[in-house]
Design an enzyme around this catalytic site. Structure first.
Site, PDB file in Angstrom:
ATOM      1  N   GLU A  46      -3.499   1.774  10.287  1.00 34.39           N
ATOM      2  CA  GLU A  46      -3.139   2.656   9.165  1.00 34.39           C
ATOM      3  C   GLU A  46      -4.337   3.547   8.814  1.00 34.39           C
ATOM      4  OE1 GLU A  46      -3.152   0.554   5.373  1.00 34.39           O
ATOM      5  OE2 GLU A  46      -1.668   1.908   4.520  1.00 34.39           O
ATOM      6  N   LYS A 123       5.333   5.487   5.154  1.00 31.73           N
ATOM      7  CA  LYS A 123       5.252   4.210   4.434  1.00 31.73           C
ATOM      8  C   LYS A 123       6.103   4.200   3.159  1.00 31.73           C
ATOM      9  CE  LYS A 123       1.591   1.074   2.711  1.00 31.73           C
ATOM     10  NZ  LYS A 123       0.123   0.948   2.598  1.00 31.73           N
ATOM     11  N   CYS A 168       1.225  -1.505   6.860  1.00 27.94           N
ATOM     12  CA  CYS A 168       0.503  -2.422   5.980  1.00 27.94           C
ATOM     13  C   CYS A 168       1.392  -3.197   5.019  1.00 27.94           C
ATOM     14  CB  CYS A 168      -0.599  -1.678   5.234  1.00 27.94           C
ATOM     15  SG  CYS A 168      -1.815  -2.841   4.552  1.00 27.94           S
TER      16      CYS A 168
HETATM   17  N1  CDV Z   1      -2.959  -0.706   2.566  1.00 32.35           N
HETATM   18  C1  CDV Z   1      -2.182  -1.655   2.005  1.00 32.35           C
HETATM   19  O1  CDV Z   1      -0.971  -1.502   1.900  1.00 32.35           O
HETATM   20  N2  CDV Z   1      -2.812  -2.788   1.562  1.00 32.35           N
HETATM   21  C2  CDV Z   1      -2.121  -3.859   0.901  1.00 32.35           C
HETATM   22  C3  CDV Z   1      -3.011  -4.533  -0.095  1.00 32.35           C
HETATM   23  C4  CDV Z   1      -3.385  -3.630  -1.223  1.00 32.35           C
HETATM   24  C5  CDV Z   1      -2.338  -5.761  -0.675  1.00 32.35           C
HETATM   25  C6  CDV Z   1      -1.618  -4.912   1.875  1.00 32.35           C
HETATM   26  O2  CDV Z   1      -0.456  -5.297   1.762  1.00 32.35           O
HETATM   27  O3  CDV Z   1      -2.386  -5.403   2.707  1.00 32.35           O
END
Ligand code: CDV
Length: 309
Positions: A46, A123, A168
């Protein structure tokens, strides 16, 4: 057998002052290693081209837009596209996308082996907050800088299989995998930047974060009978540590490879996409076993967590 050699190109930290050109050099080194190991597809994290800038509170839109790419590829990234095409390797890359009509997305793309973009995901689950929050140990301002993705969870036929993307925080949402599972996805590729400590619960450190990373990736794979390739940006970015822990998981939920460092590190696995068939035909036969009449809360907006009595 439909063997695909997939490479998870974990990246170590990218400091705020590092240029995109310097980052692309590192990505090229990982690509060269992937080529030497016979990779068909290389997956980067990401926001792979810059530091994880949503940790910084910015009020001037010009400062924000400087972290975004208004074209993909662009001059800085073109050498990576050229090298991948010359090596006959497909790419998946995360970056901050600024559209011609001024929209901001946290985006992951998939190319074919010629460097043509054939898939895009924006996202959907944006964590964090909109304003500076003094209660947190560090800021996480994705909700300030990005709009939620507007493309749903599409899948793409490529490289002899069916591919989907997540970014993520999406990996923590079973329904995100499921929407792609219902479209027959065979490999989900995803990038992440996960701070080593939970900004709202400081006792939750790297071990717990790595545990939840494995748990959500292995479950997503097993519960939809798909490979999942999860790729970190890890290490210490200007005093803000991120977990590594990149992993490649098979459709049984078994970890095939896992990063040992928080630095630039390549994992390569030969994945037989036909291995997804058994689970899809048996326990996850959605047509036979699904009971959608009981799933209304997922889409009806009535999901609430009740406070204890
Ligand atoms: N970049 C992200 O989406 N990070 C989130 C953190 C903030 C919890 C994750 O789910 O890893």
């Amino acid at each position: 057998m439909r063997i695909l050699n997939v490479a998870a190109a974990q990246m170590g930290p990218i400091q705020k002052a590092e240029s995109r050109e310097a980052v692309v050099k590192r990505m090229l080194a990982l690509l060269a290693e992937a080529k030497a190991k016979g990779a068909d597809l290389v997956v980067y994290p990401e926001l792979a081209l810059t530091t994880f800038f949503p940790r910084y509170y910015m009020t001037d839109q010009k400062d924000v837009d400087a972290w975004f790419e208004s074209a993909m590829p662009n001059a800085a990234v073109q050498p990576l596209f050229d090298a991948a095409a010359a090596a006959n390797i497909a790419l998946s890359i995360g970056y901050a996308e600024l559209t011609p009509d001024g929209h901001h997305f946290n985006t992951q793309i998939l190319t074919d082996r010629t460097g043509k973009i054939i898939g895009k995901y924006r996202k959907i689950h944006l964590p964090g907050h909109v304003e500076f929050d003094a209660e947190r140990t560090h800021q996480h301002l994705e909700k300030r800088y990005f709009e939620p993705g507007d493309l749903g969870f599409p899948v793409f036929r490529a490289l002899g299989g069916i591919f989907g993307m997540l970014i993520c925080n999406d990996r923590r949402w079973p329904e995100a995998y499921r929407v792609m599972g219902l479209q027959g996805v065979e490999m989900v590729v995803l990038g992440y930047n996960t701070p080593s400590v939970n900004s709202q619960k400081s006792v939750e450190g790297p071990e717990q974060r790595l545990f939840h990373n494995r748990l959500s990736v292995q479950a997503g794979a097993y519960q939809n009978s798909t490979f999942v390739v999860a790729v970190a940006k890890g290490g210490n970015e200007d005093g803000f540590p991120l977990i590594g822990g990149s992993l490649i998981v098979d459709p049984n939920g078994v970890i095939l490879a896992e990063a040992e460092t928080e630095a630039d590190e390549l994992l390569v696995c030969a994945c037989d996409l036909d291995d997804t068939a058994f689970g899809k035909k048996t326990i996850f036969d959605f047509e036979r076993h699904r009971r959608i009449e009981h799933y209304g809360r997922i889409t009806s907006q009535t999901g609430v967590i009740l406070p204890p009595e």
